[in-house]
Design a protein around this motif. Structure first.
Motif, PDB file in Angstrom:
ATOM      1  N   ALA A  85      24.465  76.305  46.964  1.00 17.15           N
ATOM      2  CA  ALA A  85      25.510  76.172  45.947  1.00 17.15           C
ATOM      3  C   ALA A  85      25.067  76.848  44.650  1.00 17.15           C
ATOM      4  CB  ALA A  85      25.824  74.701  45.707  1.00 17.15           C
ATOM      5  N   GLY A  86      25.990  77.634  44.073  1.00 19.57           N
ATOM      6  CA  GLY A  86      25.692  78.339  42.830  1.00 19.57           C
ATOM      7  C   GLY A  86      25.217  79.762  43.037  1.00 19.57           C
ATOM      8  N   ASP A  87      25.011  80.163  44.296  1.00 18.82           N
ATOM      9  CA  ASP A  87      24.543  81.523  44.573  1.00 18.82           C
ATOM     10  C   ASP A  87      25.711  82.492  44.744  1.00 18.82           C
ATOM     11  OD1 ASP A  87      21.946  80.602  44.515  1.00 18.82           O
ATOM     12  OD2 ASP A  87      21.620  80.763  46.683  1.00 18.82           O
ATOM     13  N   PHE A  88      25.557  83.680  44.176  1.00 20.78           N
ATOM     14  CA  PHE A  88      26.489  84.795  44.327  1.00 20.78           C
ATOM     15  C   PHE A  88      25.782  85.759  45.275  1.00 20.78           C
ATOM     16  CE2 PHE A  88      28.379  88.844  42.996  1.00 20.78           C
ATOM     17  CZ  PHE A  88      29.723  88.519  42.981  1.00 20.78           C
ATOM     18  N   VAL A  89      26.361  85.988  46.456  1.00 19.42           N
ATOM     19  CA  VAL A  89      25.660  86.667  47.540  1.00 19.42           C
ATOM     20  C   VAL A  89      26.446  87.867  48.061  1.00 19.42           C
ATOM     21  CG1 VAL A  89      24.552  86.300  49.790  1.00 19.42           C
ATOM     22  CG2 VAL A  89      24.804  84.375  48.217  1.00 19.42           C
ATOM     23  N   VAL A  90      25.717  88.934  48.413  1.00 19.40           N
ATOM     24  CA  VAL A  90      26.331  90.113  49.023  1.00 19.40           C
ATOM     25  C   VAL A  90      25.639  90.385  50.356  1.00 19.40           C
ATOM     26  CG1 VAL A  90      26.852  92.566  48.802  1.00 19.40           C
ATOM     27  CG2 VAL A  90      26.882  91.104  46.767  1.00 19.40           C
ATOM     28  N   PHE A  91      26.450  90.406  51.427  1.00 17.78           N
ATOM     29  CA  PHE A  91      25.977  90.738  52.771  1.00 17.78           C
ATOM     30  C   PHE A  91      26.451  92.149  53.101  1.00 17.78           C
ATOM     31  CE2 PHE A  91      26.483  86.121  52.777  1.00 17.78           C
ATOM     32  CZ  PHE A  91      25.263  85.702  53.294  1.00 17.78           C
ATOM     33  N   PRO A  92      25.558  93.013  53.563  1.00 18.81           N
ATOM     34  CA  PRO A  92      25.967  94.386  53.847  1.00 18.81           C
ATOM     35  C   PRO A  92      26.796  94.527  55.123  1.00 18.81           C
ATOM     36  CG  PRO A  92      23.689  94.078  54.489  1.00 18.81           C
ATOM     37  CD  PRO A  92      24.131  92.792  53.830  1.00 18.81           C
ATOM     38  N   LYS A  93      27.656  95.513  55.135  1.00 23.26           N
ATOM     39  CA  LYS A  93      28.444  95.847  56.323  1.00 23.26           C
ATOM     40  C   LYS A  93      27.489  96.157  57.469  1.00 23.26           C
ATOM     41  CE  LYS A  93      31.759  99.194  58.099  1.00 23.26           C
ATOM     42  NZ  LYS A  93      32.619 100.343  57.791  1.00 23.26           N
ATOM     43  N   GLY A  94      27.808  95.630  58.655  1.00 24.95           N
ATOM     44  CA  GLY A  94      27.014  95.908  59.849  1.00 24.95           C
ATOM     45  C   GLY A  94      25.886  94.930  60.112  1.00 24.95           C
ATOM     46  N   MET A  95      25.597  94.034  59.173  1.00 27.04           N
ATOM     47  CA  MET A  95      24.509  93.073  59.388  1.00 27.04           C
ATOM     48  C   MET A  95      24.900  92.061  60.456  1.00 27.04           C
ATOM     49  SD  MET A  95      22.647  90.356  56.829  1.00 27.04           S
ATOM     50  CE  MET A  95      21.287  91.424  56.380  1.00 27.04           C
ATOM     51  N   SER A  96      24.006  91.849  61.416  1.00 31.29           N
ATOM     52  CA  SER A  96      24.156  90.768  62.397  1.00 31.29           C
ATOM     53  C   SER A  96      23.090  89.741  62.086  1.00 31.29           C
ATOM     54  CB  SER A  96      23.981  91.298  63.818  1.00 31.29           C
ATOM     55  OG  SER A  96      25.053  92.151  64.155  1.00 31.29           O
ATOM     56  N   CYS A  97      23.459  88.478  62.136  1.00 28.72           N
ATOM     57  CA  CYS A  97      22.539  87.425  61.735  1.00 28.72           C
ATOM     58  C   CYS A  97      22.934  86.097  62.378  1.00 28.72           C
ATOM     59  CB  CYS A  97      22.552  87.281  60.214  1.00 28.72           C
ATOM     60  SG  CYS A  97      24.189  86.915  59.525  1.00 28.72           S
ATOM     61  N   SER A 127      31.536  92.901  59.770  1.00 25.23           N
ATOM     62  CA  SER A 127      32.220  94.163  60.068  1.00 25.23           C
ATOM     63  C   SER A 127      32.572  94.899  58.777  1.00 25.23           C
ATOM     64  CB  SER A 127      33.471  93.908  60.895  1.00 25.23           C
ATOM     65  OG  SER A 127      34.328  93.023  60.207  1.00 25.23           O
ATOM     66  N   ALA A 128      32.424  94.209  57.649  1.00 22.17           N
ATOM     67  CA  ALA A 128      32.644  94.792  56.321  1.00 22.17           C
ATOM     68  C   ALA A 128      31.674  94.121  55.356  1.00 22.17           C
ATOM     69  CB  ALA A 128      34.081  94.565  55.862  1.00 22.17           C
ATOM     70  N   LYS A 129      31.425  94.751  54.225  1.00 19.14           N
ATOM     71  CA  LYS A 129      30.591  94.142  53.191  1.00 19.14           C
ATOM     72  C   LYS A 129      31.281  92.870  52.707  1.00 19.14           C
ATOM     73  CE  LYS A 129      29.192  95.113  48.430  1.00 19.14           C
ATOM     74  NZ  LYS A 129      29.208  96.168  47.396  1.00 19.14           N
ATOM     75  N   GLU A 130      30.527  91.777  52.620  1.00 16.50           N
ATOM     76  CA  GLU A 130      31.098  90.526  52.099  1.00 16.50           C
ATOM     77  C   GLU A 130      30.373  90.122  50.835  1.00 16.50           C
ATOM     78  OE1 GLU A 130      31.454  85.743  52.833  1.00 16.50           O
ATOM     79  OE2 GLU A 130      31.133  86.981  54.599  1.00 16.50           O
ATOM     80  N   THR A 131      31.153  89.763  49.827  1.00 21.76           N
ATOM     81  CA  THR A 131      30.633  89.182  48.599  1.00 21.76           C
ATOM     82  C   THR A 131      31.160  87.763  48.560  1.00 21.76           C
ATOM     83  OG1 THR A 131      30.713  91.335  47.512  1.00 21.76           O
ATOM     84  CG2 THR A 131      30.525  89.401  46.083  1.00 21.76           C
TER      85      THR A 131
END
Length: 136
Positions: A109-121, A82-86
């Motif tokens: 482990a060790g990954d820095f990840v950004v999921f966009p707002k609105g993505m369903s998965c 529902s919001a961008k997650e880092t």
């Protein structure tokens, strides 16, 4: 390998001028090279941005270690952002399948990840996850 030597750039291009008689050193400062190296390691796949093993200086600058933590055992579940997650994975291994795609994105482990707002998965967690996260 950088070049070291005196270069008369006006003989190559008369619109360029050197303002110093000091030897020309084409090597970038190590901090600049590290920033470029860190930026070049981030990749985007199916809308998810992943940076493998970011430098500790980046994590410190962003305050990642003070972000809330979340974890889960091996499992499979749907999720909508529902919001961008880092986030920064401390432990674990996950394959994330964005809705509408048969292809998954592996994070670990060790990954820095950004999921966009609105993505369903769908998250398919194969190794228990422990992560720091932040919503924007």
């Amino acid at each position: 390998m950088g070049c070291i030597g005196v270069v008369n750039v006006t003989s190559i291009n008369p619109y360029l001028t050197r303002r110093s008689n000091k030897p020309y050193n084409s090597r970038r400062p190590s901090s600049m090279a590290a920033a470029i190296r860190a930026e070049s390691m981030a990749t985007e796949k199916l809308g998810i941005t992943i940076e493998k093993n970011p430098p500790e200086s980046k994590l410190t600058q962003l305050g990642v270690r003070s972000w809330p933590k979340w974890g889960c055992p091996p499992s499979k579940f749907p999720w909508t952002y529902s919001a961008k997650e880092t986030c920064y994975l401390l432990q674990g291994k996950v394959k994330v399948y964005p809705n509408g795609s048969d292809e998954g994105v592996e994070i670990e482990a060790g990954d820095f990840v950004v999921f966009p707002k609105g993505m369903s998965c769908t998250w398919d967690v194969s190794v228990a996850v422990d992560k720091h996260y932040q919503f924007e």
